[in-house]
Design a protein around this motif. Structure first.
Motif, PDB file in Angstrom:
ATOM      1  N   SER A   1       0.832  -1.202   0.000  1.00  0.00           N
ATOM      2  CA  SER A   1       0.000   0.000   0.000  1.00  0.00           C
ATOM      3  C   SER A   1       0.866   1.250   0.000  1.00  0.00           C
ATOM      4  N   VAL A   2       2.006   1.207   0.728  1.00  0.00           N
ATOM      5  CA  VAL A   2       2.926   2.340   0.732  1.00  0.00           C
ATOM      6  C   VAL A   2       3.493   2.561  -0.671  1.00  0.00           C
ATOM      7  N   ILE A   3       3.931   1.479  -1.320  1.00  0.00           N
ATOM      8  CA  ILE A   3       4.454   1.595  -2.684  1.00  0.00           C
ATOM      9  C   ILE A   3       3.368   2.103  -3.633  1.00  0.00           C
ATOM     10  N   GLY A   4       2.160   1.548  -3.482  1.00  0.00           N
ATOM     11  CA  GLY A   4       1.053   1.943  -4.353  1.00  0.00           C
ATOM     12  C   GLY A   4       0.656   3.391  -4.181  1.00  0.00           C
ATOM     13  N   THR A   5       0.972   3.976  -3.040  1.00  0.00           N
ATOM     14  CA  THR A   5       0.692   5.396  -2.803  1.00  0.00           C
ATOM     15  C   THR A   5       1.839   6.284  -3.259  1.00  0.00           C
ATOM     16  N   LEU A   6       3.068   5.899  -2.880  1.00  0.00           N
ATOM     17  CA  LEU A   6       4.217   6.755  -3.151  1.00  0.00           C
ATOM     18  C   LEU A   6       4.575   6.821  -4.639  1.00  0.00           C
TER      19      LEU A   6
END
Length: 222
Positions: free
Chosen positions: A152-157
């Motif tokens: 989710s962090v990768i998908g946001t950043l």
């Protein structure tokens, strides 16, 4: 309840390990420099070199063919040798391909288009090695509890930094043209920002090389 959920979420984020953090940082830089800056600048650069839209489309198609052709072998190689060596190899090939592509400008016209196409192809082939193996690697260095948060962090950043890179890529040619004393119709206004994007790719290489060989953190879980 809301406060408790937020506390749990932040606690799970803190569980994200060193290797996953390094790869998240690398992919964030790639999103800025590769997905954002380079994709905007390269097509404008080709137009400033005098290529018509058909030629620009052909060079882009050849580049993306590199990703399509290497994708399946990248997965098989990752199974055979583990994902981490393929991540490093992919980064090196990206740097060579996308870093060298703008140098084609200085070749005779007879060889210029071939150079641009071949090195753009290499850049996308390296991206296939990297991105196909990044997910298995992240799976191997994260446990069940924090794994969804890693993605989710990768998908946001990545989208956020790709947007930022696109904006910067659109602004840099005008600034570069002012510094060089040329107009934004000159290829040099795009060449140097592309080289800057190549430097950003180089910054990701130490991050990936600093990771360790992944061993699943789930191995001790029932």
């Amino acid at each position: 309840v809301g406060q408790h959920m937020l506390t749990d979420y932040l606690a799970n984020l803190r569980l994200i390990g060193r290797d996953a953090r390094l790869l998240i940082a690398a992919q964030t830089i790639m999103a800025f420099g590769y997905v954002g800056m380079y994709s905007v600048l390269f097509n404008l650069y080709l137009l400033r070199l005098g290529y018509d839209p058909a030629a620009v489309g052909e060079i882009n198609a050849i580049g993306r063919m590199g990703f399509a052709l290497v994708g399946i072998p990248a997965g098989l190689l990752g199974v055979r040798f583990g994902p981490r060596p393929l991540l490093i190899a992919g980064e090196i090939i990206i740097v060579i391909g996308l870093g060298c592509a703008p140098m084609g400008e200085f070749l005779p016209e007879l060889f210029q288009r071939t150079w641009l196409s071949v090195f753009y192809f290499l850049g996308f082939a390296g991206a296939a090695l990297y991105f196909v193996n990044s997910t298995p690697y992240l799976m191997s260095v994260s446990g069940r509890q924090e794994r969804s948060h890693v993605f989710s962090v990768i998908g946001t950043l990545m989208p956020l930094f790709a947007v930022a890179g696109s904006l910067v890529g659109g602004l840099l040619p005008g600034l570069t043209a002012d510094v060089l004393g040329v107009t934004d119709a000159h290829p040099a206004a795009y060449r140097y920002p592309l080289i800057l994007a190549g430097v950003l790719f180089l910054l990701t290489l130490p991050l990936v090389m600093a990771t360790r060989y992944g061993a699943s953190r789930d191995s001790d879980e029932p």
